[in-house]
Each structure stands twice: as structure tokens, then as C-alpha cells.
Design an enzyme around this catalytic site. Structure first.
Site, PDB file in Angstrom:
ATOM      1  N   ASP A  39       0.921  -1.262   0.070  1.00  0.00           N
ATOM      2  CA  ASP A  39      -0.012   0.031  -0.125  1.00  0.00           C
ATOM      3  C   ASP A  39       0.910   1.206   0.120  1.00  0.00           C
ATOM      4  O   ASP A  39       0.626   2.349  -0.809  1.00  0.00           O
ATOM      5  CB  ASP A  39      -0.809   0.084   1.133  1.00  0.00           C
ATOM      6  CG  ASP A  39      -2.075  -1.094   1.249  1.00  0.00           C
ATOM      7  OD1 ASP A  39      -2.236  -1.532   0.060  1.00  0.00           O
ATOM      8  OD2 ASP A  39      -2.669  -1.399   2.166  1.00  0.00           O
ATOM      9  N   LEU A  84     -17.076 -23.087 -29.968  1.00  0.00           N
ATOM     10  CA  LEU A  84     -16.461 -24.462 -30.198  1.00  0.00           C
ATOM     11  C   LEU A  84     -17.446 -25.398 -30.450  1.00  0.00           C
ATOM     12  O   LEU A  84     -18.779 -25.531 -29.885  1.00  0.00           O
ATOM     13  CB  LEU A  84     -15.819 -24.943 -29.053  1.00  0.00           C
ATOM     14  CG  LEU A  84     -14.205 -24.198 -28.846  1.00  0.00           C
ATOM     15  CD1 LEU A  84     -14.095 -24.525 -27.306  1.00  0.00           C
ATOM     16  CD2 LEU A  84     -13.383 -24.732 -29.815  1.00  0.00           C
ATOM     17  N   GLU A 115      -6.126 -28.269 -23.670  1.00  0.00           N
ATOM     18  CA  GLU A 115      -6.126 -27.428 -22.753  1.00  0.00           C
ATOM     19  C   GLU A 115      -7.256 -27.451 -21.864  1.00  0.00           C
ATOM     20  O   GLU A 115      -8.251 -28.075 -22.494  1.00  0.00           O
ATOM     21  CB  GLU A 115      -6.277 -26.072 -23.103  1.00  0.00           C
ATOM     22  CG  GLU A 115      -5.117 -25.310 -24.059  1.00  0.00           C
ATOM     23  CD  GLU A 115      -5.709 -24.463 -25.215  1.00  0.00           C
ATOM     24  OE1 GLU A 115      -6.674 -23.837 -24.742  1.00  0.00           O
ATOM     25  OE2 GLU A 115      -5.285 -24.512 -26.283  1.00  0.00           O
ATOM     26  N   LYS A 117     -10.978 -26.739 -20.654  1.00  0.00           N
ATOM     27  CA  LYS A 117     -12.048 -25.799 -20.887  1.00  0.00           C
ATOM     28  C   LYS A 117     -12.517 -25.313 -19.664  1.00  0.00           C
ATOM     29  O   LYS A 117     -13.304 -25.681 -18.745  1.00  0.00           O
ATOM     30  CB  LYS A 117     -13.065 -26.336 -21.701  1.00  0.00           C
ATOM     31  CG  LYS A 117     -14.212 -25.371 -22.261  1.00  0.00           C
ATOM     32  CD  LYS A 117     -14.964 -26.282 -23.183  1.00  0.00           C
ATOM     33  CE  LYS A 117     -16.093 -25.435 -23.744  1.00  0.00           C
ATOM     34  NZ  LYS A 117     -16.798 -24.602 -23.028  1.00  0.00           N
ATOM     35  N   ASP A 119     -14.701 -22.965 -17.304  1.00  0.00           N
ATOM     36  CA  ASP A 119     -15.666 -22.479 -17.092  1.00  0.00           C
ATOM     37  C   ASP A 119     -15.886 -21.061 -16.556  1.00  0.00           C
ATOM     38  O   ASP A 119     -16.136 -20.998 -15.388  1.00  0.00           O
ATOM     39  CB  ASP A 119     -16.636 -23.538 -16.299  1.00  0.00           C
ATOM     40  CG  ASP A 119     -17.896 -23.484 -16.565  1.00  0.00           C
ATOM     41  OD1 ASP A 119     -18.516 -22.813 -17.213  1.00  0.00           O
ATOM     42  OD2 ASP A 119     -18.994 -24.191 -15.932  1.00  0.00           O
ATOM     43  N   GLU A 175     -10.299 -16.682 -21.161  1.00  0.00           N
ATOM     44  CA  GLU A 175     -11.406 -16.997 -20.188  1.00  0.00           C
ATOM     45  C   GLU A 175     -11.336 -16.272 -18.985  1.00  0.00           C
ATOM     46  O   GLU A 175     -10.170 -16.481 -18.197  1.00  0.00           O
ATOM     47  CB  GLU A 175     -11.697 -18.569 -20.010  1.00  0.00           C
ATOM     48  CG  GLU A 175     -12.749 -18.858 -19.411  1.00  0.00           C
ATOM     49  CD  GLU A 175     -13.978 -18.829 -20.469  1.00  0.00           C
ATOM     50  OE1 GLU A 175     -13.804 -18.588 -21.760  1.00  0.00           O
ATOM     51  OE2 GLU A 175     -15.372 -19.224 -20.271  1.00  0.00           O
ATOM     52  N   TYR A 227      -6.184 -18.286 -24.360  1.00  0.00           N
ATOM     53  CA  TYR A 227      -6.237 -19.359 -25.191  1.00  0.00           C
ATOM     54  C   TYR A 227      -6.112 -19.147 -26.508  1.00  0.00           C
ATOM     55  O   TYR A 227      -5.990 -20.097 -27.330  1.00  0.00           O
ATOM     56  CB  TYR A 227      -7.752 -20.215 -24.769  1.00  0.00           C
ATOM     57  CG  TYR A 227      -8.851 -19.367 -24.623  1.00  0.00           C
ATOM     58  CD1 TYR A 227      -9.275 -19.055 -26.168  1.00  0.00           C
ATOM     59  CD2 TYR A 227      -9.898 -19.503 -23.675  1.00  0.00           C
ATOM     60  CE1 TYR A 227     -10.502 -18.300 -26.134  1.00  0.00           C
ATOM     61  CE2 TYR A 227     -11.074 -18.786 -23.668  1.00  0.00           C
ATOM     62  CZ  TYR A 227     -11.549 -18.393 -24.868  1.00  0.00           C
ATOM     63  OH  TYR A 227     -12.471 -17.787 -25.153  1.00  0.00           O
ATOM     64  N   LYS A 292      -7.228 -28.688 -29.937  1.00  0.00           N
ATOM     65  CA  LYS A 292      -6.932 -27.785 -31.182  1.00  0.00           C
ATOM     66  C   LYS A 292      -5.830 -28.204 -31.818  1.00  0.00           C
ATOM     67  O   LYS A 292      -4.733 -28.593 -31.322  1.00  0.00           O
ATOM     68  CB  LYS A 292      -6.888 -26.348 -30.701  1.00  0.00           C
ATOM     69  CG  LYS A 292      -7.663 -25.759 -29.632  1.00  0.00           C
ATOM     70  CD  LYS A 292      -7.221 -24.655 -29.238  1.00  0.00           C
ATOM     71  CE  LYS A 292      -8.421 -23.798 -28.265  1.00  0.00           C
ATOM     72  NZ  LYS A 292      -7.706 -22.764 -27.275  1.00  0.00           N
ATOM     73  N   LYS A 316     -16.517 -32.721 -23.686  1.00  0.00           N
ATOM     74  CA  LYS A 316     -17.243 -32.100 -22.637  1.00  0.00           C
ATOM     75  C   LYS A 316     -17.479 -33.268 -21.501  1.00  0.00           C
ATOM     76  O   LYS A 316     -17.353 -34.480 -21.622  1.00  0.00           O
ATOM     77  CB  LYS A 316     -18.607 -32.182 -22.932  1.00  0.00           C
ATOM     78  CG  LYS A 316     -18.803 -30.848 -24.077  1.00  0.00           C
ATOM     79  CD  LYS A 316     -18.883 -29.353 -23.204  1.00  0.00           C
ATOM     80  CE  LYS A 316     -20.286 -29.077 -22.824  1.00  0.00           C
ATOM     81  NZ  LYS A 316     -20.050 -27.705 -22.153  1.00  0.00           N
ATOM     82  N   CYS A 410     -41.841 -34.011  16.522  1.00  0.00           N
ATOM     83  CA  CYS A 410     -40.923 -34.667  16.053  1.00  0.00           C
ATOM     84  C   CYS A 410     -41.595 -35.922  15.157  1.00  0.00           C
ATOM     85  O   CYS A 410     -42.213 -36.698  15.835  1.00  0.00           O
ATOM     86  CB  CYS A 410     -39.885 -35.378  17.019  1.00  0.00           C
ATOM     87  SG  CYS A 410     -38.959 -36.610  16.644  1.00  0.00           S
ATOM     88  N   CYS A 413     -40.595 -39.265  17.142  1.00  0.00           N
ATOM     89  CA  CYS A 413     -41.394 -39.729  18.231  1.00  0.00           C
ATOM     90  C   CYS A 413     -42.422 -38.972  18.868  1.00  0.00           C
ATOM     91  O   CYS A 413     -42.879 -39.395  19.904  1.00  0.00           O
ATOM     92  CB  CYS A 413     -40.068 -39.916  19.454  1.00  0.00           C
ATOM     93  SG  CYS A 413     -39.628 -38.316  19.851  1.00  0.00           S
ATOM     94  N   CYS A 427     -35.703 -32.010  18.329  1.00  0.00           N
ATOM     95  CA  CYS A 427     -36.604 -32.883  19.010  1.00  0.00           C
ATOM     96  C   CYS A 427     -36.429 -32.725  20.459  1.00  0.00           C
ATOM     97  O   CYS A 427     -35.041 -32.966  20.809  1.00  0.00           O
ATOM     98  CB  CYS A 427     -36.500 -34.488  18.506  1.00  0.00           C
ATOM     99  SG  CYS A 427     -37.205 -35.414  19.825  1.00  0.00           S
ATOM    100  N   CYS A 433     -35.688 -40.530  21.726  1.00  0.00           N
ATOM    101  CA  CYS A 433     -36.239 -40.582  20.592  1.00  0.00           C
ATOM    102  C   CYS A 433     -35.693 -41.829  19.589  1.00  0.00           C
ATOM    103  O   CYS A 433     -34.582 -41.769  19.579  1.00  0.00           O
ATOM    104  CB  CYS A 433     -35.966 -39.199  19.961  1.00  0.00           C
ATOM    105  SG  CYS A 433     -36.427 -39.125  18.475  1.00  0.00           S
TER     106      CYS A 433
HETATM  107  S1  IVH Z   1     -11.024 -21.807 -27.731  1.00  0.00           S
HETATM  108  C1  IVH Z   1     -11.900 -20.464 -31.906  1.00  0.00           C
HETATM  109  N1  IVH Z   1      -9.887 -22.626 -25.704  1.00  0.00           N
HETATM  110  O1  IVH Z   1     -15.501 -22.147 -24.112  1.00  0.00           O
HETATM  111  C2  IVH Z   1     -11.704 -21.021 -30.412  1.00  0.00           C
HETATM  112  N2  IVH Z   1     -12.377 -21.673 -25.253  1.00  0.00           N
HETATM  113  O2  IVH Z   1     -17.727 -23.253 -26.045  1.00  0.00           O
HETATM  114  C3  IVH Z   1     -12.646 -20.566 -29.496  1.00  0.00           C
HETATM  115  N3  IVH Z   1     -13.309 -21.796 -23.179  1.00  0.00           N
HETATM  116  O3  IVH Z   1     -16.316 -19.131 -26.014  1.00  0.00           O
HETATM  117  C4  IVH Z   1     -12.381 -20.749 -28.090  1.00  0.00           C
HETATM  118  N4  IVH Z   1     -11.516 -22.723 -22.052  1.00  0.00           N
HETATM  119  O4  IVH Z   1     -15.366 -18.805 -23.711  1.00  0.00           O
HETATM  120  C5  IVH Z   1     -11.224 -22.113 -26.187  1.00  0.00           C
HETATM  121  N5  IVH Z   1      -9.154 -23.365 -23.393  1.00  0.00           N
HETATM  122  C6  IVH Z   1     -10.077 -23.042 -24.038  1.00  0.00           C
HETATM  123  C7  IVH Z   1     -11.215 -22.656 -23.282  1.00  0.00           C
HETATM  124  C8  IVH Z   1     -12.256 -21.900 -24.235  1.00  0.00           C
HETATM  125  C9  IVH Z   1     -13.006 -21.997 -22.251  1.00  0.00           C
HETATM  126  C10 IVH Z   1     -14.567 -21.112 -23.485  1.00  0.00           C
HETATM  127  C11 IVH Z   1     -14.673 -19.980 -24.503  1.00  0.00           C
HETATM  128  C12 IVH Z   1     -15.564 -20.120 -25.577  1.00  0.00           C
HETATM  129  C13 IVH Z   1     -16.335 -21.353 -25.152  1.00  0.00           C
HETATM  130  C14 IVH Z   1     -16.711 -22.245 -26.349  1.00  0.00           C
END
Ligand code: IVH
Length: 673
Positions: A39, A84, A115, A117, A119, A175, A227, A292, A316, A410, A413, A427, A433
Site C-alpha cells: 500500500d 466451439l 487445454e 475448458k 468455465d 477466459e 487461449y 485444437k 465435454k 418430532c 417420536c 426434538c 427418541c
Molecule cells: S478456444 C476458436 N479454449 O469455451 C476457439 N475456448 O464453447 C474459441 N473456453 O467461447 C475458443 N476454455 O469462452 C477455447 N481453452 C479454451 C477455453 C475456451 C474455455 C470457452 C470460451 C469459448 C467457449 C466455447
């Protein structure tokens, strides 16, 4: 105003230092300096910038500096942000490779970048001459919203790239997400302050990036992983995605350390399965893996479909949230009489298992959710955590909602139900009980307590209902003959059960103490009590003050222990158990108990020889603290299979990590010292 050279140098130096500490803090969770020193650096920089009119948009002072907006500005992506395609099975992933192989001139052994994915929420970051100029949401892929003011607050996104000669323009995509720990932290604070808790990390992150006031975003510890790249001007790209990732990392941008470059779809499939195994151990939520094509020239050769590239797909994982309906809410009576509402659900497959009921904890939780019978709800089961209702969907669609009311009597009982504190109901009958009796006997016989093999829940219920067993001491009076007469029990199983009951008498003091079912005395606390006092008698006689001297025992638990032993019925029961032959070896007070005093250990991944709780109990008994996350202050990390980000972080920070075998060896050594 002419600014003295010395001041310019100091400002540059301060910015460099602050960004360095930002990275240590946000990316590695390993601050080197106390918050107050950080700070002080920031305050000094702010002062110089004000005094000499030196504020620039890439200054670390500008992370939370912006005024609230009244609305979002639209941003057009020069290259659209694609989505995707998805696959759900091994076969579909193989079909993906077959599809692309057909289109390629040289389809041999395609190299992939794999990689997690993550969320979260997609973001595009535009760096102009190395400075973060604009950040935008994906929107519909063509037009998004300008969220620069909020993205500046994200600690692991550099405001300026570490590059001597930055390109004119570099658009990085990735992301934004909230870690599991971050989510837990803000939710703990929200419930302490009586605010509404957040439903899940993804929604929290999505809400946070769409705040008009960046000060609200700054309260949520968001992070980002890159990504891909979008628009690039004034810079030669390397040949492959994996090389791009390495370059981005060199510029100070965060890229997922779980990424791997692999040849052929078999290796990718293997990656997906390993990642699925690791899923729970990662500190952020993922909903799959992204596969990819690695070479950019091959990506170009394959091109795009209308909405997604042909060269990538998402594998998925099972969803951790699903919707279903609440059929009914029943009230269950626990071991200590607490009455807990339990929702009966239309069975739903979520997080890898079928869920048909779930605890609602207490009435407060029901109020918070606004839940009524018949509502459609989101059920969440992440990892091996118990399933939970996190949200009511479309409450207005429930045309015949049933109110959920605590029973006045209860359900087991018929005794009056009493309120206990703010949100709990109990209870009033105590151990007479039958529900409380059943639960306390189940606890007594359970694996971590006396471990009576073959004495399952159903059998205990039957024995209590038949009046053969009224308390735990009665278990030791059971005769072969009466067991044999029970439904689904032959002479052989009856003999086996009698032998198991007999065998359980030779126990250990920590197990016995845990088996008594004193409120809030779990395995670790029982072990700590035994290590401190050495025998049962001194624990039974200990004052609240004496109990509070035990590591990890606070005033509330101390009170529960004292109350338990002040009760004459409990004392009589203990005497009876001992008279029946329950015994334990004399405990030598463990002088190694302080061998790990002052140390902080972290357990991660799956342990195979012992449960997490057992490992934790052992460490506590040796005087160590057991923490949930790795930081510079961690002394040692025990990593089992499936260990993810915690292990990676420990390695980054050069913290000692050991596997389970080594852990067991060290425990043995410390205990025999
Ligand atoms: S690649 C053209 N890599 O998933 C490639 N997407 O369902 C575009 N996401 O909109 C995405 N992790 O928000 C890519 N390692 C990753 C990802 C990723 C999460 C999300 C991203 C995209 C969605 C597609």
C-alpha cells in the site's frame, strides 16, 4: 511542467515494483511483502502521479480508478469470436479427427494443443503498443461490450506487456474466471455479513465483469487464462499455438499451465481422461478439455464453419449442475436431535451420479432459496461434495406451490420440537427418541468409530424398532439366537456379526471418544484430546478452561464436551460399555506431539492408504496446521494422484512436496522418535 528526471525514474521503478508484487500476489498467491508495504508503494506512486501530472492508463494506480459508467459501449470484433463444436464420447472425438484428416493433404499424426475448458466468461483484450487499451465481452461473437474498466481490476492481467518492442496491436483472447477458493472466500464473507450468497463461480464471474462500477468488480478476485490470439499487427506469429502460448507467457500474460502439446487423437483422449481425474483437484471449474490443431498453417487449411473452427473441438465432461423438481420436503432427525429438512427430488444424473434427495441444512437455507414444494431447481454436485440445491428456477411456473413448514412434533417420536438458536430445530426428547437412538448407534458402529463390520444402517433400524437395542451398550448383549431370527439373516451371518461386535471391543481411546458422539467432536478433535490428556478420566473431569488448551478446541466445543460428561446418563453408559469389555491400550502421551509445531501442511490429490481426515488428524496431533491452499508460508505439500494446481503452485514456489508413501514414512519416524 518539467518533470525532474529523478521523479520519472522513481515513477517507473514504482510501477515496475508494484506490477511485480501484483504478479506474485495474484498469479502465484505468494506475496513477498506485507500488504502495508504494498500500500505504501501505491500511495507514493499516486502522490507522484498527482503532483507531477503523470497518470497514464497503464499505471497500476488506475486498476480501480475509473468512475462508474452509466451504460456499456458496444465493441465490434474485427475478427469474430467463434464458438466451439462439442463431443461427448471417445467415438465422437475419433470422428472429429477422422473428419479433419479427410480434409488435409498430409493427415499423418496431427499435432494438437490440449487445454482445460475453463468455465468462465470469454474476453478479448486489445493491447496497443503493449498497453491494455480495451477489453470486451464476446457478446454475439461480432459485437460485444466494452468492459475495460472492470478488466483493469483483474490482478493477473498485465496493464502493459513485458516487451521492449511491442507490436502495434495484439488482441489476446481468453477466459475470465473465479477460482474455487476465491468463490468460497467471497461467499463466506457474504453469509457472515448476511448478504445473499453467490450461486456458482461462473455466474459470479459473469456478473462481476458486467458491473457498471469497477469498484464492485474489484471485490471479486477474478483471474484469466489466455487461449488464443485474435487481431495481430506488427508482429510475426510463430508456426504453432503452443509456441504462441509460450510467447504470451513471456509477455507476462497468464496461460494455463495444464496445457499440453500431443500427437494423435489417442494421446488427446488420454489427456482428457487424466484431466477429468484431476478435475476436483484443480482450483477452478472446468467443463471439459479443448483439443485444437497446433499448427497455424493446418488450422488455416481446415478453416471455419459458420460458428466454430473446424480445427478445434470441446470434449465435454459430465455437467455439475442440472435442473430437476422438488417432489417433497421431509424432516429427518439426527443423532443429536437436530431436525433437518431433506428435499426429495425427481432423480437426476449430475456430477457423475444419480441424485434423488439432498439436505437443505436448515430453514434459513430454504428461506434464502425461496424454495417451495413443486419448484424446479438447479442441483449441483461438484467433485465428491454432497449434492446441493443452488437455485430455484422460474418460481412463477409452479402453479401449486407447497409451503415448507417445520413440524411442531418430532416426526420420529412425536415429542415437541424446540427451536435451538437462530435457525436450528431440535426434538426435545433426547436419547429416548428412536431416530436419535438409531443415529447415535449408527455413528458408534461406523468405520471411524468402533468399526463394527456387517452392522449396517438397515440392521440397526430393525434392531431398534424391534426393541432389541436401546443404546450402544445393548449391542454387546446381543445373542446369536435373536440375530438369527431376523429377516435376511442366517446362522452364518449372525455368527459373523457376533464375532465382529466382539472384536470391536478392543479399540483405541480416540476411536472410543469419537464413537460417543459428543457434539462437534470429530476424529481429529478426539485424537487431539487423547494426545493432550492421555486417558479418558482426565478428559471427563476437565474444566472448560483446561479443554480449551487443546489445539483446535474453542469455547463452543469445550462447552459441548463439558456438558456431555456432566450428564449422569452418559457417564453410566460409559461405565456400562467398559463393564461389557470395551477397552483400549494405555495411551502414552505422544511427546512428538509438538514435532511439527508452527508448520503449515497442505493435503492435495487422492490419498490411498488413509482418508484425508485421518491424515489431517495425524498432522494436527503432531502440532501442524492443515491449510486448504498453498502459499509462500506452506512448509510441505502431501500430493496424491490427481493433484493439480496446488501441486503446480508448490513446485513453482519451491515448496517441499512429498507423496503419500513418504508422508507415511515421515509420520512413522516422528511417532517413534
Ligand atoms: S478456444 C476458436 N479454449 O469455451 C476457439 N475456448 O464453447 C474459441 N473456453 O467461447 C475458443 N476454455 O469462452 C477455447 N481453452 C479454451 C477455453 C475456451 C474455455 C470457452 C470460451 C469459448 C467457449 C466455447
Amino acid at each position: 511542467m518539467a518533470v525532474p528526471q529523478k521523479i520519472r525514474q522513481e515513477v517507473d521503478e514504482l510501477r515496475r515494483k508494484i506490477e511485480h508484487h501484483n504478479r506474485l500476489y495474484y498469479t502465484f498467491d505468494a506475496p513477498e511483502i506485507p500488504d502495508a508495504d504494498y500500500d505504501a508503494l501505491l500511495t507514493r506512486l499516486e502522490k507522484l502521479e498527482q503532483d507531477y501530472d503523470l497518470v497514464t492508463p497503464d499505471s497500476p494506480t488506475q486498476r480501480v480508478g475509473a468512475e462508474p459508467l452509466t451504460q456499456f459501449t458496444q465493441v465490434t470484433h474485427e475478427n469474430p469470436m467463434l464458438s466451439l463444436s462439442k463431443v461427448n464420447t471417445e467415438q465422437e472425438l475419433r470422428d472429429f479427427e477422422a473428419r479433419i484428416s479427410k480434409r488435409l493433404n498430409d493427415p499423418d499424426a496431427i499435432e494438437y494443443s490440449c487445454e482445460p475448458k475453463v468455465d468462465g466468461v470469454a474476453v478479448s483484450l486489445m493491447y496497443a503498443s503493449g498497453v491494455l487499451e480495451r477489453a470486451a465481452t464476446r457478446g454475439d461473437g461480432v459485437t460485444g461490450e466494452d468492459i475495460t474498466h472492470n478488466v483493469r481490476t483483474i490482478g493477473n492481467i498485465p496493464l502493459r506487456l513485458q516487451l521492449a518492442k511491442p507490436p502495434e496491436r495484439l488482441e489476446v483472447r481468453g477466459e475470465i474466471f473465479l477460482s474455487k477458493q476465491g468463490f468460497q472466500r467471497i461467499n463466506t464473507r457474504a453469509s457472515e455479513e448476511g448478504r445473499k450468497v453467490f450461486v456458482n463461480p461462473r455466474n459470479t464471474a459473469a456478473g462481476a465483469v458486467r458491473q457498471l462500477d469497477p469498484r464492485n468488480t474489484a471485490k471479486i478476485p477474478l483471474q484469466m487464462y489466455c487461449y488464443s490470439v485474435g487481431l495481430v499487427e506488427g508482429m510475426e506469429l510463430p508456426d504453432s499455438l503452443s509456441e504462441i502460448f509460450n510467447e504470451l507467457e513471456g509477455f507476462g500474460l497468464p496461460v494455463n499451465p495444464e496445457r499440453q502439446t500431443l500427437k494423435g487423437i489417442d494421446a488427446c483422449l488420454d489427456y482428457c481422461l487424466r484431466l477429468l481425474d484431476k478435475r476436483n483437484g484443480l482450483d477452478y471449474e472446468i467443463d471439459g478439455a479443448v483439443i485444437k490443431v497446433n499448427r497455424l498453417s493446418t488450422q488455416q487449411e481446415l478453416g471455419n464453419n459458420a460458428r466454430s473452427p473446424r480445427w478445434a473441438t470441446a470434449y465435454k465432461f459430465p455437467a455439475e449442475e442440472k435442473s430437476t423438481r422438488v417432489i417433497d420436503v421431509e424432516f429427518q432427525v439426527g443423532r443429536t436431535g437436530t431436525i433437518t429438512p431433506v428435499a426429495r427430488l425427481e432423480p437426476v444424473f449430475v456430477g457423475g451420479v444419480t441424485v434423488s434427495n439432498t439436505t437443505l441444512h436448515n430453514m434459513d437455507e430454504i428461506d434464502r432459496l425461496g424454495l417451495r414444494i413443486g419448484d424446479e431447481v438447479i442441483v449441483r454436485r461438484a467433485g465428491d461434495v454432497i449434492p446441493k440445491i443452488v437455485k430455484v428456477l422460474y418460481p412463477e411456473k409452479n402453479k401449486n406451490p407447497g409451503q415448507i413448514v417445520v413440524p411442531t412434533r418430532c416426526p420420529a417420536c412425536g415429542s415437541p420440537v424446540e427451536k435451538d438458536g437462530e435457525v436450528l430445530y431440535r426434538c426435545s426428547a433426547g436419547i429416548i427418541c428412536p431416530a436419535q437412538r438409531k443415529e447415535s448407534i449408527k455413528h458408534f458402529a461406523s468405520r471411524a468409530a468402533l468399526d463394527i463390520e456387517g452392522l449396517g444402517d438397515k440392521l440397526i433400524e430393525q434392531l431398534v424398532d424391534d426393541g432389541r437395542v436401546n443404546n450402544v451398550a445393548d449391542l454387546f448383549r446381543l445373542k446369536h439366537k435373536e440375530l438369527e431370527q431376523l429377516e435376511r439373516m442366517g446362522a452364518k451371518s449372525a455368527a459373523k456379526l457376533i464375532a465382529a461386535i466382539d472384536k470391536s471391543k478392543a479399540t483405541s481411546l480416540p476411536r472410543f471418544l469419537y464413537a460417543l458422539g459428543i457434539r462437534e467432536v470429530g476424529e481429529a478433535t478426539a485424537l487431539a484430546l487423547v494426545n493432550h490428556f492421555g486417558d479418558l478420566q482426565p478428559i471427563m473431569e476437565a474444566s472448560k478452561e483446561a479443554l480449551e488448551e487443546v489445539a483446535d478446541i474453542g469455547p463452543i466445543v469445550a462447552q459441548h464436551i463439558e456438558t456431555f460428561f456432566a450428564n449422569q446418563d452418559n457417564r453410566a453408559l460409559i461405565e456400562e460399555l467398559i463393564a461389557q469389555g470395551v477397552s483400549w491400550p494405555v495411551v502414552e502421551i505422544d511427546h512428538s506431539a509438538q514435532a511439527l509445531k508452527g508448520q503449515t501442511w497442505v493435503l492435495t490429490g487422492t490419498l490411498e492408504q488413509m482418508s484425508r481426515n485421518e491424515a489431517k488428524a495425524e498432522l494436527l496431533a503432531l502440532g501442524a496446521k492443515v491449510a486448504g491452499s498453498v502459499s509462500a508460508r506452506t512448509d510441505c505439500v502431501v500430493a496424491g494422484p490427481g493433484a493439480g494446481s496446488k501441486l503446480a503452485k508448490a513446485e513453482q514456489l519451491n515448496i517441499k512436496t512429498i507423496d503419500e508413501a513418504e508422508f507415511l514414512r515421515q509420520l512413522q519416524e516422528l511417532k517413534t522418535k
